[in-house]
Design a protein around this motif. Structure first.
Motif, PDB file in Angstrom:
ATOM      1  N   UNK A  50       0.820  -1.206   0.000  1.00 50.01           N
ATOM      2  CA  UNK A  50       0.000   0.000   0.000  1.00 50.01           C
ATOM      3  C   UNK A  50       0.857   1.259   0.000  1.00 50.01           C
ATOM      4  N   UNK A  51       2.041   1.210   0.648  1.00 50.15           N
ATOM      5  CA  UNK A  51       2.928   2.361   0.604  1.00 50.15           C
ATOM      6  C   UNK A  51       3.341   2.694  -0.809  1.00 50.15           C
ATOM      7  N   UNK A  52       3.648   1.676  -1.615  1.00 47.42           N
ATOM      8  CA  UNK A  52       4.017   1.906  -3.011  1.00 47.42           C
ATOM      9  C   UNK A  52       2.802   2.282  -3.846  1.00 47.42           C
ATOM     10  N   UNK A  53       1.681   1.611  -3.626  1.00 44.02           N
ATOM     11  CA  UNK A  53       0.483   1.867  -4.435  1.00 44.02           C
ATOM     12  C   UNK A  53      -0.067   3.271  -4.204  1.00 44.02           C
ATOM     13  N   UNK A  54      -0.108   3.699  -2.952  1.00 43.26           N
ATOM     14  CA  UNK A  54      -0.633   5.025  -2.622  1.00 43.26           C
ATOM     15  C   UNK A  54       0.386   6.135  -2.843  1.00 43.26           C
ATOM     16  N   UNK A  55       1.659   5.750  -3.060  1.00 41.71           N
ATOM     17  CA  UNK A  55       2.740   6.692  -3.372  1.00 41.71           C
ATOM     18  C   UNK A  55       3.084   7.609  -2.205  1.00 41.71           C
ATOM     19  N   UNK A  56       2.671   7.253  -1.013  1.00 40.99           N
ATOM     20  CA  UNK A  56       3.000   8.062   0.148  1.00 40.99           C
ATOM     21  C   UNK A  56       2.896   7.222   1.409  1.00 40.99           C
ATOM     22  N   UNK A  57       3.660   7.585   2.418  1.00 40.77           N
ATOM     23  CA  UNK A  57       3.570   6.986   3.743  1.00 40.77           C
ATOM     24  C   UNK A  57       3.395   8.135   4.712  1.00 40.77           C
ATOM     25  N   UNK A  58       2.195   8.289   5.220  1.00 42.02           N
ATOM     26  CA  UNK A  58       1.842   9.432   6.044  1.00 42.02           C
ATOM     27  C   UNK A  58       1.346   8.948   7.398  1.00 42.02           C
ATOM     28  N   UNK A  59       1.748   9.645   8.457  1.00 43.94           N
ATOM     29  CA  UNK A  59       1.375   9.237   9.813  1.00 43.94           C
ATOM     30  C   UNK A  59      -0.131   9.229  10.023  1.00 43.94           C
ATOM     31  N   UNK A  60      -0.875  10.043   9.284  1.00 45.91           N
ATOM     32  CA  UNK A  60      -2.327  10.092   9.445  1.00 45.91           C
ATOM     33  C   UNK A  60      -3.015   8.833   8.934  1.00 45.91           C
ATOM     34  N   UNK A  61      -2.293   7.989   8.209  1.00 47.69           N
ATOM     35  CA  UNK A  61      -2.887   6.740   7.734  1.00 47.69           C
ATOM     36  C   UNK A  61      -3.036   5.710   8.845  1.00 47.69           C
ATOM     37  N   UNK A  62      -2.294   5.883   9.935  1.00 48.80           N
ATOM     38  CA  UNK A  62      -2.191   4.834  10.942  1.00 48.80           C
ATOM     39  C   UNK A  62      -2.990   5.183  12.193  1.00 48.80           C
ATOM     40  N   UNK A  63      -4.285   5.295  12.003  1.00 51.61           N
ATOM     41  CA  UNK A  63      -5.182   5.630  13.090  1.00 51.61           C
ATOM     42  C   UNK A  63      -5.855   4.365  13.639  1.00 51.61           C
TER      43      UNK A  63
END
Length: 412
Positions: A296-309
């Motif tokens: 998902x990090x590669x597919x979404x093209x970003x790794x953001x702290x707000x994703x991990x709620x």
């Protein structure tokens, strides 16, 4: 004095079966049918359309839900912090597949198994499949670490510990942009020399972006305009995870998990090693969560702290409950259904429904209420799940099969 007892099965010759019994070979026969149908789906969908993107996300959620099913469904260990493994897998992709560590190797970068534009960028750029290996290793270790405090705990106490672990990882992701690697005790000096004095642990809410796209030798570069390659890679991960799930369920380890889930005291008394078995459940389930997180990090093209709620852990747990605890195909179905509800039906199909009846809000504002309503309905109408495991279905329907005719009174 009178006692009421249950009559033996022979006393009820007219009793009807409560559900249809399928032949034992049905499950294996369904596997090729499932993959043929699902693999051909991209040919009837727009390669860059919204449905194609939602189908790809659904397959990634299937991988994650099957991982949680090992912990919750097979071993009976309630995990409310599964988002932590998603976060660790995603950050592994961000660290090893982007320009986040821009000063490494004197700003020349490290490149292994990549080609094209990424091969000339600063930072660390590893092949996606190497990143998957690292994600599995990191999350397996994390799963073992979270498993250690829960070895003497049961039930709600396990849920509290795992919830705390998920929140700890989430806070580290948010505040990691203030943690300098050079300040790490004992190894801060070497880290400063390798990554730079100002290098942070995460990028916080700013996020690590862009992240390298999947690069397979001999295959056209993956893009956001053609999602079919992404879909087939996700389907490949689903195939691997399904194979491992089936093999584990039917193995000695899988039977040990089920024994611990049913009665831990009796299982330990029969020689099941509780510590090793629980740690294997956490480690295996965490590994699948890490795989899905890296993808998902590669597919979404970003790794953001707000994703991990926290809500993400509840979403994945809802997939397992909706499909049926311990049921592999049930979890697959539950993940697909709840993923489309979350990513397609609520925001796109039914979003303007309240406005049509004169209410001033959209459906995305009551997403959790919708999830809660669905789970309550499931608990009332079909508590065993959409496609329940045979053992659990028998447990949930046993009380319904008893009737007044199955009772007799013995008077002394």
């Amino acid at each position: 004095m009178s006692t009421t007892q249950t009559a033996p099965e022979t006393a009820r010759p007219g009793r009807k079966r409560s559900r249809l019994e399928l032949p034992p070979w049905t499950e294996k026969a369904f596997i090729p049918v499932f993959f043929i149908v699902v693999a051909g789906l991209p040919f009837i969908l727009d390669s860059g359309g919204q449905l194609m993107g939602n189908a790809t996300l659904a397959l990634a959620y299937v991988v994650m839900a099957l991982g949680l099913n090992i912990i919750v469904g097979f071993a009976g260990l309630l995990d409310l912090g599964y988002v932590a493994f998603f976060a660790i897998g995603a950050y592994t992709m961000g660290w090893l597949g982007s320009g986040f560590f821009s000063e490494v190797n004197d700003e020349k970068g490290i490149h292994i198994g990549v080609s094209g534009f990424a091969a000339n960028l600063p930072g660390i750029h590893l092949s996606f499949f190497l990143v998957l290996v690292f994600a599995v290793v990191f999350t397996t270790i994390a799963g073992m670490v979270i498993g250690l405090p829960t070895l003497r705990l049961r039930g709600d106490y396990i849920a509290i510990v795992t919830l705390a672990f998920g929140e700890i990882i989430g806070r580290i992701a948010v505040n990691g942009d203030e943690i300098k690697l050079s300040a790490v005790p004992l190894i801060g000096g070497p880290l400063e020399n390798a990554f730079g004095a100002d290098q942070t642990f995460t990028a916080g809410r700013q996020g690590i972006t862009p992240v390298d796209k999947i690069d397979i030798p001999g295959v056209d570069p993956f893009t956001s305009l053609n999602l079919r390659p992404w879909y087939w890679v996700a389907l490949g991960l689903v195939a691997v995870v399904l194979f491992v799930n089936f093999r584990l369920r039917d193995s000695r380890l899988g039977r040990a998990w089920i024994a611990l889930r049913e009665d831990e005291v009796a299982a330990v008394a029969m020689g099941v090693p509780s510590v090793k078995t629980k740690l294997m459940a956490y480690g295996t389930g965490a590994a699948f969560g890490g795989m899905a997180g890296a993808y998902l990090g590669s597919f979404l093209n970003t790794v953001n702290a707000d994703q991990f709620q926290f809500y993400f852990s509840i979403l994945v747990l809802g997939m397992v409950i909706l499909g049926g605890l311990g049921s592999i195909w049930g979890v697959v179905l539950g993940a697909i259904v709840l993923s489309f509800i979350n990513n397609y039906f609520i925001p796109d199909v039914f979003n303007d429904l309240p406005d049509k009846v004169g209410l001033d809000f959209d459906m995305t504002q009551i997403t959790f209420a919708i999830y809660g309503f669905l789970l309550v309905i499931m608990m009332i109408l079909r508590p065993q799940g959409l496609l329940p495991e045979r053992r659990r279905a028998e447990e949930m329907t046993h009380g319904e099969e008893l009737s007044d005719e199955s009772l007799y009174t013995a008077r002394v």
